[in-house]
Each structure stands twice: as C-alpha cells, then as structure tokens.
Design a protein around this motif. Structure first.
Motif, PDB file in Angstrom:
ATOM      1  N   GLU A   1     121.885  16.004  97.383  1.00 48.50           N
ATOM      2  CA  GLU A   1     123.446  17.245  96.894  1.00 48.50           C
ATOM      3  C   GLU A   1     122.017  18.913  96.305  1.00 48.50           C
ATOM      4  O   GLU A   1     122.177  20.113  97.117  1.00 48.50           O
ATOM      5  N   ILE A   2     120.214  18.545  97.077  1.00 46.24           N
ATOM      6  CA  ILE A   2     119.621  19.645  97.454  1.00 46.24           C
ATOM      7  C   ILE A   2     120.204  20.190  99.248  1.00 46.24           C
ATOM      8  O   ILE A   2     120.177  20.967  99.148  1.00 46.24           O
ATOM      9  N   ALA A   3     120.307  18.780  99.826  1.00 47.14           N
ATOM     10  CA  ALA A   3     120.490  19.356 101.132  1.00 47.14           C
ATOM     11  C   ALA A   3     121.911  20.055 101.269  1.00 47.14           C
ATOM     12  O   ALA A   3     122.075  20.847 102.256  1.00 47.14           O
ATOM     13  N   ARG A   4     122.448  19.046 100.556  1.00 47.33           N
ATOM     14  CA  ARG A   4     124.195  19.470 100.326  1.00 47.33           C
ATOM     15  C   ARG A   4     124.060  21.739  99.823  1.00 47.33           C
ATOM     16  O   ARG A   4     124.576  22.487 101.054  1.00 47.33           O
ATOM     17  N   TRP A   5     122.542  21.741  99.092  1.00 47.43           N
ATOM     18  CA  TRP A   5     122.861  23.855  98.459  1.00 47.43           C
ATOM     19  C   TRP A   5     122.591  24.144 100.179  1.00 47.43           C
ATOM     20  O   TRP A   5     122.662  25.021 100.415  1.00 47.43           O
ATOM     21  N   ILE A   6     121.292  23.371 100.837  1.00 47.73           N
ATOM     22  CA  ILE A   6     120.870  24.064 101.649  1.00 47.73           C
ATOM     23  C   ILE A   6     122.028  24.887 102.798  1.00 47.73           C
ATOM     24  O   ILE A   6     121.761  25.785 102.962  1.00 47.73           O
TER      25      ILE A   6
ATOM     26  N   HIS B   1     125.220  24.220 102.792  1.00 47.96           N
ATOM     27  CA  HIS B   1     126.125  25.379 102.341  1.00 47.96           C
ATOM     28  C   HIS B   1     126.076  26.298 101.460  1.00 47.96           C
ATOM     29  O   HIS B   1     126.890  27.424 101.853  1.00 47.96           O
ATOM     30  N   GLU B   2     125.243  25.866 100.519  1.00 47.80           N
ATOM     31  CA  GLU B   2     125.450  27.771  99.699  1.00 47.80           C
ATOM     32  C   GLU B   2     124.150  28.683  99.966  1.00 47.80           C
ATOM     33  O   GLU B   2     124.628  29.679  98.992  1.00 47.80           O
ATOM     34  N   TRP B   3     123.453  27.825 100.379  1.00 52.09           N
ATOM     35  CA  TRP B   3     122.162  29.004 101.114  1.00 52.09           C
ATOM     36  C   TRP B   3     122.850  29.911 101.761  1.00 52.09           C
ATOM     37  O   TRP B   3     122.878  31.342 101.879  1.00 52.09           O
TER      38      TRP B   3
ATOM     39  N   LYS C   1     123.094  34.325 101.208  1.00 51.62           N
ATOM     40  CA  LYS C   1     122.211  34.270 102.240  1.00 51.62           C
ATOM     41  C   LYS C   1     123.493  36.368 103.342  1.00 51.62           C
ATOM     42  O   LYS C   1     122.679  37.098 103.255  1.00 51.62           O
ATOM     43  N   ARG C   2     124.479  35.300 103.391  1.00 51.47           N
ATOM     44  CA  ARG C   2     125.214  36.089 104.343  1.00 51.47           C
ATOM     45  C   ARG C   2     126.211  37.697 102.710  1.00 51.47           C
ATOM     46  O   ARG C   2     126.561  38.706 103.834  1.00 51.47           O
ATOM     47  N   GLY C   3     125.537  36.579 101.798  1.00 49.79           N
ATOM     48  CA  GLY C   3     126.188  38.566 100.515  1.00 49.79           C
ATOM     49  C   GLY C   3     124.966  39.348 100.827  1.00 49.79           C
ATOM     50  O   GLY C   3     125.253  40.252 100.067  1.00 49.79           O
ATOM     51  N   ARG C   4     124.000  39.465 101.505  1.00 46.29           N
ATOM     52  CA  ARG C   4     123.440  40.365 101.128  1.00 46.29           C
ATOM     53  C   ARG C   4     123.504  41.551 101.683  1.00 46.29           C
ATOM     54  O   ARG C   4     124.473  41.324 103.201  1.00 46.29           O
TER      55      ARG C   4
END
Length: 178
Positions: free
Chosen positions: A162-167, A169-171, A175-178
C-alpha cells in the motif's frame, strides 16, 4: 606556575596541566620523557620554555628526577592499573563474544535483540559469573567494542504494498496539485 591537578564536579572533567587546565593537548607520560628529562640539569628557570613546549612543567621534572635518583630508570616505568581486577578474564570474554555472536534466539529468547538483562543471563550461563547491569554495559562497550543500537520502530499494521502504491499513484497527483 605550579602544576595543577584537579577534578571538577563532573568525573569526566579531570585535568592535569601546567597552564591551569586550559591546555587541551595530552601531556607526554613519564615513561616516555622522564628518563631523558630527569638526567638533565634543571636550575631556576633554565629549560622551562622547552619543557612547556612539550607540555611538561618544572615541578614534574623535579619529581621525576627525585624518583629517578632514588630508584633509577625502573622507578619511572608505568605501573599497572590499580583497582579490582575484572570478573571475566580474556578467555571468558572471548567465550561470551562467541555466545553473543550466535544471536539472542540461539539462547532461547523470542526476539533476536540483546538487552543488558539478556546479555547478563548469557554471561552467567556460559561463564558462571554474575554481572550487574553496569558491568554488562562496560563489558559490551569497553571490552567487546559493541555500541548501543536501537531498533527502528514500525507499526505492526504497516502494509508495504500500500505504501508503494501510494508513492507511485497518490504522491505524484498531490505534487501536481501545487
């Protein structure tokens, strides 16, 4: 100025110096300098700058000379450390080292982590000598050269996938949203 030999409130802050304790350089020991210095004449101020350059005060030279005159060169040799001898001899320390290197689980402990209590139990089991916690600490850090290692704490519920998936896909999305 006479040599100062003092101990402050803290046991680690022991000093012995001709400059009142401000000279951080270690002074040569009597076995190295005393025979050469004790044989030479030292009269009222003669040679003091040279002695100070190597970190020795005239008072030390006079003391070394007196000892040398009374007992010769053997009297200036370094004496063995005083105090109680260690409970474990070198052979026993090596037996303990070998036992500890096998790991804690090899000695019946659930986790492969060493604590002072566990090491003390193993020392007593393999040598028959009971050590206090402080003595076990000195054995580990002083005679065996081990250092304190604290295991990294991780949550039992930690899910690496789950940590690998979050890094991946989610991260990037955050980051783009900034």
């Amino acid at each position: 100025m006479p040599c100062a030999s003092s101990t402050s409130e803290h046991p680690k802050d022991t000093f012995s110096s001709c400059s009142g304790g401000t000279d951080p350089a270690p002074h040569p020991s009597p076995p190295l300098l005393a025979p050469q210095v004790a044989k030479g004449p030292l009269r009222a101020g003669r040679g003091e700058p040279a002695l100070r350059a190597v970190g020795v005060c005239a008072e030390s030279v006079r003391r070394w000379r007196r000892v040398w005159e009374e007992g010769g060169a053997p009297a200036l040799r370094r004496r063995p450390a005083t105090g109680r001898p260690p409970k474990l001899n070198n052979a026993q320390v090596e037996i303990v080292r070998a036992a500890l290197e096998r790991g804690a689980q090899a000695h019946g402990f659930e986790a492969d982590l060493w604590t002072l209590e566990r090491v003390g139990a193993v020392v007593e089991r393999v040598t028959g000598v009971s050590l206090s916690r402080a003595s076990v600490w000195r054995l580990l850090t002083g005679r065996l050269g081990w250092s304190l290692q604290r295991p990294e704490r991780r949550a039992v519920e930690r899910d690496e996938s789950e940590i690998a998936r979050w890094i991946t896909h989610e991260w990037p999305r955050i980051k783009r949203g900034r």
